[in-house]
Design a protein around this motif. Structure first.
Motif, PDB file in Angstrom:
ATOM      1  N   ASP A   4     -33.643  24.646  57.206  1.00  0.00           N
ATOM      2  CA  ASP A   4     -34.544  23.502  57.034  1.00  0.00           C
ATOM      3  C   ASP A   4     -35.165  23.572  55.648  1.00  0.00           C
ATOM      4  N   PRO A   6     -37.907  21.458  54.099  1.00  0.00           N
ATOM      5  CA  PRO A   6     -38.842  20.349  54.335  1.00  0.00           C
ATOM      6  C   PRO A   6     -39.381  19.708  53.062  1.00  0.00           C
ATOM      7  N   ASP A   7     -39.339  20.434  51.945  1.00  0.00           N
ATOM      8  CA  ASP A   7     -39.944  19.897  50.720  1.00  0.00           C
ATOM      9  C   ASP A   7     -39.269  20.508  49.491  1.00  0.00           C
ATOM     10  N   LEU A   8     -39.747  20.100  48.307  1.00  0.00           N
ATOM     11  CA  LEU A   8     -39.129  20.569  47.063  1.00  0.00           C
ATOM     12  C   LEU A   8     -39.326  22.070  46.865  1.00  0.00           C
ATOM     13  N   THR A  40     -30.999  18.153  42.788  1.00  0.00           N
ATOM     14  CA  THR A  40     -32.246  18.920  42.912  1.00  0.00           C
ATOM     15  C   THR A  40     -31.949  20.404  43.116  1.00  0.00           C
ATOM     16  N   GLN A 130     -38.593  13.311  55.965  1.00  0.00           N
ATOM     17  CA  GLN A 130     -38.989  13.400  54.556  1.00  0.00           C
ATOM     18  C   GLN A 130     -38.286  14.554  53.851  1.00  0.00           C
ATOM     19  N   GLY A 131     -37.649  15.445  54.610  1.00  0.00           N
ATOM     20  CA  GLY A 131     -37.058  16.641  54.037  1.00  0.00           C
ATOM     21  C   GLY A 131     -35.542  16.626  54.091  1.00  0.00           C
ATOM     22  N   ARG A 132     -34.961  17.816  54.054  1.00  0.00           N
ATOM     23  CA  ARG A 132     -33.503  17.948  54.028  1.00  0.00           C
ATOM     24  C   ARG A 132     -33.086  19.087  54.952  1.00  0.00           C
TER      25      ARG A 132
END
Ligand SMILES: Nc1ncnc2c1ncn2[C@@H]1O[C@H](COP(=O)(O)OP(=O)(O)OP(=O)(O)O)[C@@H](O)[C@H]1O
Ligand SMILES: [Mg+2]
Length: 147
Positions: A4, A6-8, A40, A130-132
């Motif tokens: 997971d 979730p953010d940068l 990214t 919102q994440g990846r």
């Protein structure tokens, strides 16, 4: 295995983890749709290898080389999206760009794919909220390295 992201910050951490394990000849194959986070993650790897400053998306140049030093290893950052035939990757001199270094490949399937190479770390990115989410498939040489 899946991770997971979730953010940068999670993307930066994954990039740093990969960068620390990279050896000459490796490929990091980044698959995923538009906006999935391929560039990214490529940027995070390049920064962790010692690149300072911008990392342009190689959408139009197809292959962007990075020298060592300042990087720990030379890197060719490629975006094969615009290739019409897999053979074009070789025609662009991909083997020369890869000499002694690492290939980070976005849209690897457009260049014929690299998953058959023992040094290929395949990562598929998907958008989740919102994440990846990352699905990691290590090639033979990565199985012992990747924990
Ligand atoms: N783990 C993450 N969590 C939240 N947002 C992210 C994450 N990873 C990337 N993003 C954001 O997703 C957007 C698209 O990322 P990026 O350009 O890396 O996608 P890409 O897969 O390279 O897309 P393309 O195929 O269009 O080049 C960026 O705005 C980036 O900040
Ligand atoms: Mg991209």
């Amino acid at each position: 295995m899946t991770l997971d992201l979730p953010d940068l910050a999670a993307m930066e951490a994954l990039g740093a983890h990969i960068a620390a394990l990279l050896q000459p000849g490796d490929v990091v194959a980044l698959t995923g749709g538009l906006g999935a986070g391929k560039t990214t993650l490529a940027r995070a790897i390049l920064h962790a290898l010692g690149h300072e400053g911008e990392v342009p998306s190689p959408t139009f140049t197809i292959i962007e080389p990075y020298d060592a030093p300042p990087l720990r290893l030379p890197v060719a950052h490629a975006d094969f999206y615009r290739l019409e035939r897999p053979e074009e990757a070789q025609e662009l001199g991909l083997d020369d760009y890869r000499e002694g270094g690492v290939l980070i490949a976005e849209w690897p399937d457009h260049a014929g794919g690299f998953a058959h190479e023992a040094g290929c770390l395949s990562i598929t990115l998907e958008i989740v909220g919102q994440g990846r989410k990352a699905t990691v498939e290590p090639g033979q040489d990565w199985i012992k390295r990747w924990v």
